[in-house]
Design an enzyme around this catalytic site. Structure first.
Site, short mmCIF file in Angstrom:
data_model
loop_
_atom_site.label_atom_id
_atom_site.label_comp_id
_atom_site.label_asym_id
_atom_site.label_seq_id
_atom_site.Cartn_x
_atom_site.Cartn_y
_atom_site.Cartn_z
N ASP A 66 -72.93 25.11 -6.28
CA ASP A 66 -72.56 26.45 -6.70
C ASP A 66 -71.39 26.44 -7.69
OD1 ASP A 66 -70.66 25.59 -4.87
OD2 ASP A 66 -71.13 27.08 -3.36
N ASP A 141 -67.45 32.06 7.15
CA ASP A 141 -68.45 33.08 7.50
C ASP A 141 -69.81 32.47 7.79
OD1 ASP A 141 -69.34 32.31 5.00
OD2 ASP A 141 -69.17 34.29 4.06
N HIS A 143 -71.45 30.32 5.88
CA HIS A 143 -72.31 30.09 4.71
C HIS A 143 -72.52 28.61 4.42
CE1 HIS A 143 -68.66 30.40 1.71
NE2 HIS A 143 -68.74 29.19 2.20
N GLU A 148 -74.06 33.94 1.43
CA GLU A 148 -73.22 34.74 2.31
C GLU A 148 -74.06 35.43 3.38
OE1 GLU A 148 -70.57 33.60 1.86
OE2 GLU A 148 -69.32 34.44 0.29
#
Ligand code: PGA
Length: 262
Positions: A66, A141, A143, A148
């Protein structure tokens, strides 16, 4: 899924680097998916050390997970002021090893046509013969990459809005020290999808520290859910290795008990 628990961050990092080095020795022209963040830095330091002792990256092809949308590498700035993941990879690994520049692929956060770029990124992975090993951390979170909460588990490379928790986590890690404001942080990223990741031939997931303990247990032992996209590891058909330090592993097997207490 093979879960390995090591005493601490250093041992976790050494074990992860050995796992990667084994693949490179077995398949010198392998395709490796690299990850950014605080977790893999120790693994990269160990790989750099191994390179100095002869580990050869000249045949390796890299695909990163990413990149922040809006950021690109800027070598005119000091590292602390260039928050692109391209710069991170250059500083933390690539400039220290003999990987060929033309074999490095990182999503282009400066592209004017992200949809087209994302399609081409998927094509480039296919053309390289697919990813042999994907290194992954796990976000606070839950991910994988920037998938997400709410990301479809069959998603492909695309633009994704960053969650509030990711903005907070990454603000701590990257921005506070460099004096950036929260408002200056990119709010979007280009990320491989969960479907893209599930297509790879093997997964190496690493996590360390108490702050990751609950989310690691949820991902590995809780329900498979797009609210914790790393839980997709439970659907993964290839060979998955998870290397944790004792702190990150400390909630494994305890989810139900602690849930009933709280
Ligand atoms: P971290 O990030 O390694 O900085 O904790 C992990 C991730 O977001 O995947």
């Amino acid at each position: 899924m093979n879960i390995i628990v090591k005493q601490d961050y250093i041992q976790m990092s050494k074990c992860a680097a050995e796992h990667i080095a084994e693949l490179i020795k077995k398949k010198p022209n392998c395709v490796i998916g690299f990850a950014t963040g605080g977790t893999p830095i120790g693994t990269y330091r160990e790989l750099i050390r191994m390179h100095k002792e002869g580990l050869d990256f000249s045949g390796v092809t890299a695909f990163n997970l990413d990149e922040y949308y809006g950021l690109g590498i800027d070598l005119t700035k000091p590292y602390s002021q260039d928050q692109s993941y391209t710069r991170f990879m250059y500083e933390e690994l690539f400039k220290h090893i003999n990987i060929k520049k033309e074999n490095i692929h990182i999503p282009d956060g400066t592209t004017k046509n992200p949809e087209q770029f994302c399609k081409e990124y998927e094509e480039a992975i296919k053309e390289a013969g697919g990813i042999d090993l994907q290194l992954l951390g796990i976000g606070g979170d839950g991910h994988w990459a920037f998938n997400e909460p709410g990301s479809p588990l069959d998603s492909r490379t695309r633009i994704e809005k960053l969650s509030e928790q990711t903005l907070e986590d990454n603000y701590e890690a990257f921005y506070k020290g460099a004096g950036f404001t929260r408002e200056q942080m990119p709010k979007y990223a280009i990320t491989m999808g969960i479907g893209t990741i599930l297509d790879v031939r093997s997964i190496l997931m690493i996590a360390n520290g108490y702050k990751k303990a609950r989310v690691v247990a949820e991902a590995l032992e809780g329900p498979i859910t797009n609210q914790i996209t790393a839980s997709a590891i439970q659907m993964y058909k290839g060979e998955a290795t998870v290397i944790l330090d004792e702190e990150a592993a400390s909630m494994l097997g305890r989810l139900k008990r602690s849930d009933s207490v709280s």
